[in-house]
Design a protein around this motif. Structure first.
Motif, PDB file in Angstrom:
ATOM      1  N   ALA A 272      77.355  25.200 -16.062  1.00 52.65           N
ATOM      2  CA  ALA A 272      78.368  26.089 -15.509  1.00 52.65           C
ATOM      3  C   ALA A 272      78.151  26.220 -14.014  1.00 52.65           C
ATOM      4  O   ALA A 272      77.029  26.148 -13.513  1.00 52.65           O
ATOM      5  N   LEU A 273      79.264  26.380 -13.284  1.00 51.95           N
ATOM      6  CA  LEU A 273      79.250  26.586 -11.840  1.00 51.95           C
ATOM      7  C   LEU A 273      79.737  28.004 -11.587  1.00 51.95           C
ATOM      8  O   LEU A 273      80.884  28.333 -11.876  1.00 51.95           O
ATOM      9  N   ASN A 274      78.838  28.858 -11.063  1.00 53.30           N
ATOM     10  CA  ASN A 274      79.131  30.282 -10.868  1.00 53.30           C
ATOM     11  C   ASN A 274      79.243  30.554  -9.374  1.00 53.30           C
ATOM     12  O   ASN A 274      78.292  30.324  -8.619  1.00 53.30           O
ATOM     13  N   VAL A 275      80.422  31.003  -8.930  1.00 50.53           N
ATOM     14  CA  VAL A 275      80.668  31.314  -7.526  1.00 50.53           C
ATOM     15  C   VAL A 275      80.936  32.818  -7.426  1.00 50.53           C
ATOM     16  O   VAL A 275      81.845  33.323  -8.087  1.00 50.53           O
ATOM     17  N   LYS A 276      80.135  33.518  -6.607  1.00 49.57           N
ATOM     18  CA  LYS A 276      80.273  34.966  -6.437  1.00 49.57           C
ATOM     19  C   LYS A 276      80.638  35.290  -5.008  1.00 49.57           C
ATOM     20  O   LYS A 276      80.284  34.560  -4.084  1.00 49.57           O
TER      21      LYS A 276
END
Length: 840
Positions: A745-749
């Motif tokens: 998964a690619l998590n961008v915050k």
């Protein structure tokens, strides 16, 4: 009484077919006879005149061509000899200079004492370390930086070479094309005529022994000691194109003492080549052995459609520079640069040109002369025009003579026509009466000549017409009925073919076999009106024909109970399935092959057509009608065409289903392989991810578990949290999928709370995730390959070391040591099986 038919010659039939009166035809016939005789004689005269004309023209062209060849050869030989003499004279002059230097250096012991000129007193050491002489002297002397004092040997050489001042300056004055004459010695000294203050031009460390003209003339590169010519080059002092001739210098002991050289300006050569004229627009050009342009007049630039700036003198001529010229020109140019002599024709700008070329053996150049063919054959063209003009005049006179003879023949034919046509007038009136419907009219016959025979034939025709007129109406009626039947059959055939075309379009768009077969039965029944349509497909064992689709109620009942027929068994379908040939039962009650089917009691006639694909029967199309004799041979042909279309559609549907199934299995196996590979990779890797923030980044050594990541991983879709509940930061979580398998998964915050993610930002993250999946898979595969390579290399090395030993003890010792080295921290023991004598 039957009269024999009179067969007329073809020319007579043609004359009779002309829409003229008989008198006119007689006139035309006589004129044709006269014309043919005149044309025969005229053709013979014209042919002989033309033959003589062609012979004279050919002889003239050959004579002019030979004269042109001789003229071209003479000019080319003369001009090439002139140019070669120029370079030969320069070779002779540099050879004299070399011989003079040889003589001077041979007497160096007595000539180098400084009586005439003392270099020790006349040379001065410059601040840059080089040596220079006075600018007032005839020659310029330069010694590069190095020695702080002149050695006696160097002084003796310079004093001796200085004696050339009595011979070189007059030679320069006599030959203005010679720019400079100079000598480079083995002490790196340079004596240069005229005095150009060489020390202020060249750098202090200028080494004359490294110059190309010097190196090319050394005994190592020129063991014969002959004159060496350099490649042409553009002079830095704006003297145009220049070439250097050099020769080695020896003393009486054959010791190499240096090289004498002269720079020759090629303006005179350019002028000679530019002044070569042949014809009105002929010109010449000069190239060296590398196709470098030495001389090229403005006429050549205009002819080639280029400018001197695009191809200046000194440049190499290539096809890239002159793309508009034919390949044959560059083939000839290669022969010119190779030193060959020759003559050929080349077409340039749609104009054929002669090109003759000769070598300049002294310097290795090639001279070429181009001249348009028409300019050398001008006399032949004028003479040829005169011959053609005389031939045309002779033809015109002949035409007027023919017209006069034709006019005289026309008058004679008119008189003869009037005499012959008078007896035919009564025959013409009788014929018109018969044509008007009066079949009782008869011609009066006064004699038995050809006109009398014609009258008898006319009377016989009238009698025959009366006899056959009564039966004509019956024949017309019979023929009309036959045409109507043929028209009806043609319309029905066209309608059937149109129906087949429409059916083919409908079934071509269906790829599922379960849907395709019922669709075919419904469409065929609707278009052709058969009450039962059945499609049988032969099983894989080729034993039964299985009913898979039908449109009728009886057919549906047979489908429910799995109706099948044995191949070759009872019934028309079984017969067709075995022999692959259509079969018709016009009356099923009388056909022995028909199998009585209680599900279809209304059948009165039946036709079965094989479904064949690539010469193999795959099924049978069964058509049944409630009418006896409903099928004919025309229906067999039509239904055979339809069956071929149905067979192709069935085969396409089968192939599509097989392809789809194979694709699904391949994708399933590939996803399973990806899943197992990444599971193994995750267990073996210490780092399970990476992170990057505004403060920096690094590896993840422990998994991050959050509700957002779990949702994305489980759903396989991107999760967008613009205003997350119970979280501090908005985020986008996109699963990293590879062939449909989620591998991460690619998590961008975003640090800004309450941020709303735009569609472009979401698309950007999804695009990066898609490309990241392929990059990660490639990296994993490369890492696995590298590990496998290391493993195979280790096994190969251990096997090689074990195989190198022939002693049992050494073999065991080597095996233990190599295995321990390959698996650090492991204990390796090899024991023998006491019973079998084999090591465990």
């Amino acid at each position: 009484m039957n009269q024999p038919k009179l067969k007329l010659p073809s020319i007579s039939r043609w004359l009779l077919a002309i829409p003229l009166s008989l008198r006119g035809k007689l006139i035309v016939g006589n004129m044709l006879i006269t014309l043919l005789a005149i044309l025969g004689m005229g053709y013979y005269v014209y042919f002989r005149a033309q033959e003589s004309n062609d012979y004279l023209t050919t002889q003239l062209e050959q004579s002019v061509s030979q004269s042109a060849d001789e003229q071209l050869a003479a000019v080319a030989n003369e001009q090439s000899a002139t140019l070669n003499d120029f370079f030969s004279s320069k070779s002779y002059e540099i050879s004299l200079i070399g011989a003079n230097l040889n003589n001077l250096l041979s007497g160096e012991s007595r000539l180098g004492n400084g009586v005439y000129w003392d270099s020790a007193q006349s040379l001065s050491l410059l601040p840059n370390g080089s040596w220079d002489n006075s600018n007032e002297e005839p020659s310029s002397i330069f010694i590069p930086a190095g020695p702080q004092e002149l050695t006696p040997a160097m002084v003796a050489v310079l004093n001796t070479i200085k004696l050339t001042e009595s011979s070189v300056p007059p030679l320069l004055e006599k030959n203005p094309e010679i720019i400079a004459i100079y000598f480079g010695g083995t002490f790196r000294e340079t004596i240069y005529y005229p005095n150009i203050d060489l020390a202020n031009i060249v750098p202090p460390d200028f080494d004359v022994t490294q110059r190309p003209w010097y190196v090319a003339s050394t005994p190592r590169n020129n063991p014969e000691g002959s004159v060496v010519w350099s490649e042409p080059y553009q002079d830095a002092a704006l003297n145009g194109l220049v070439v250097t001739a050099s020769i080695p210098v020896f003393d009486s002991y054959r010791r190499f003492r240096g090289v004498a050289a002269m720079d020759i300006q090629l303006n005179q050569i350019t002028s000679i080549v530019s002044n070569i004229r042949l014809g009105d627009t002929g010109y010449a050009f000069l190239v060296d052995r590398d196709n470098r342009l030495i001389a090229f007049p403005q006429a050549g630039y205009d002819d080639f459609g280029i400018s001197p700036e695009s191809l200046p003198l000194g440049e190499i001529v290539t096809q890239q520079e002159l793309p508009s010229l034919p390949t044959s020109f560059f083939e000839t140019l290669s022969k010119i640069s190779a030193g060959e002599s020759g003559f050929t024709k080349i077409k340039i700008n749609d104009t054929t040109r002669y090109i003759i070329y000769r070598p300049l053996p002294e310097v290795g150049y090639g001279l070429a002369i181009l001249v348009p063919e028409v300019e050398l054959q001008k006399d032949a063209i004028i003479a040829n025009e005169q011959i053609n003009r005389q031939t045309r005049n002779a033809i015109l006179v002949s035409l007027f003579l023919i017209l006069g003879i034709l006019f005289t023949a026309s008058l004679a034919s008119l008189v003869m026509g009037n005499a012959v046509t008078a007896p035919l007038i009564s025959l013409t009136k009788t014929a018109r009466a018969i044509a008007g419907g009066d079949l009782d009219a008869r011609a009066e016959i006064h004699n038995q000549d050809e006109i009398g025979i014609l009258g008898q034939s006319l009377n016989m025709m009238a009698a025959e017409l009366q006899k056959s007129f009564g039966s004509l109406e019956q024949g017309v009626a019979d023929r009309t009925r036959e045409l109507e039947i043929a028209r009806t059959n043609s319309e029905r055939r066209a309608s059937d073919l149109q129906a087949i075309s429409e059916i083919s379009k409908v079934i071509a768009g269906e790829q599922k076999l379960d849907t395709l077969l019922p669709l075919i039965t419904r469409v065929v029944s609707d278009r052709f009106g058969f009450y039962h349509i059945g499609i049988f497909l032969i099983d894989e064992a080729n034993q039964y024909a299985v009913l898979l689709a039908s449109n009728s109620e009886g057919g549906q009942a047979m489908l429910h109970r799995g109706h099948m027929l044995e191949v070759g068994g009872g019934g028309i379908v079984g017969y067709v399935a075995k022999f692959s040939a259509p079969r018709i039962a016009l009356d099923v009650g009388l056909d022995a092959v028909f199998f009585n089917n209680p599900d279809l009691p209304e059948t009165r006639s039946e036709m079965a057509v094989p479904l064949i694909v690539r010469n193999k029967i795959v099924g049978v199309l069964d058509l049944q009608s409630t009418k006896a004799g409903a099928f004919t041979d025309n229906e067999v042909n039509t239904m055979s065409i339809l069956a071929d279309q149905i067979a192709i559609a069935i085969e396409n549907a089968r192939l599509f289903q097989q392809t789809q199934q194979a694709l699904i299995e391949a994708e399933t196996l590939y996803r399973q392989n990806i899943k197992e590979g990444w599971s193994k990779f995750s267990r073996e890797e210490t780092s399970i991810g990476y992170y990057q923030t505004l403060k920096g980044g690094g590896k993840l050594n422990a998994p991050i578990d959050s509700e957002e990541i779990r949702q994305a991983m489980n759903s396989g879709e991107a999760q967008i949290f613009n205003n997350p509940q119970g979280a501090q930061e908005p985020s986008i979580v996109v699963p990293i999928k590879l062939r449909g398998q989620v591998i991460g998964a690619l998590n961008v915050k975003s640090p800004a709370s309450g941020r709303h993610w735009s569609a472009d930002e979401v698309n950007l993250v999804e695009a990066i995730s898609e490309r990241l999946s392929f990059s990660l898979e490639n990296a994993r595969l490369i890492q696995e390959s590298q590990r496998q390579v290391i493993k195979e290399q280790t096994i190969s090395e251990v096997t090689g070391k074990i195989g190198a030993s022939i002693n049992l003890k050494n073999v065991l010792q080597t095996a233990v040591e190599e295995l321990a080295r390959a698996m650090p921290g492991s204990e390796v023991i090899i024991e023998f099986d006491q019973k079998n004598g084999n090591p465990d």
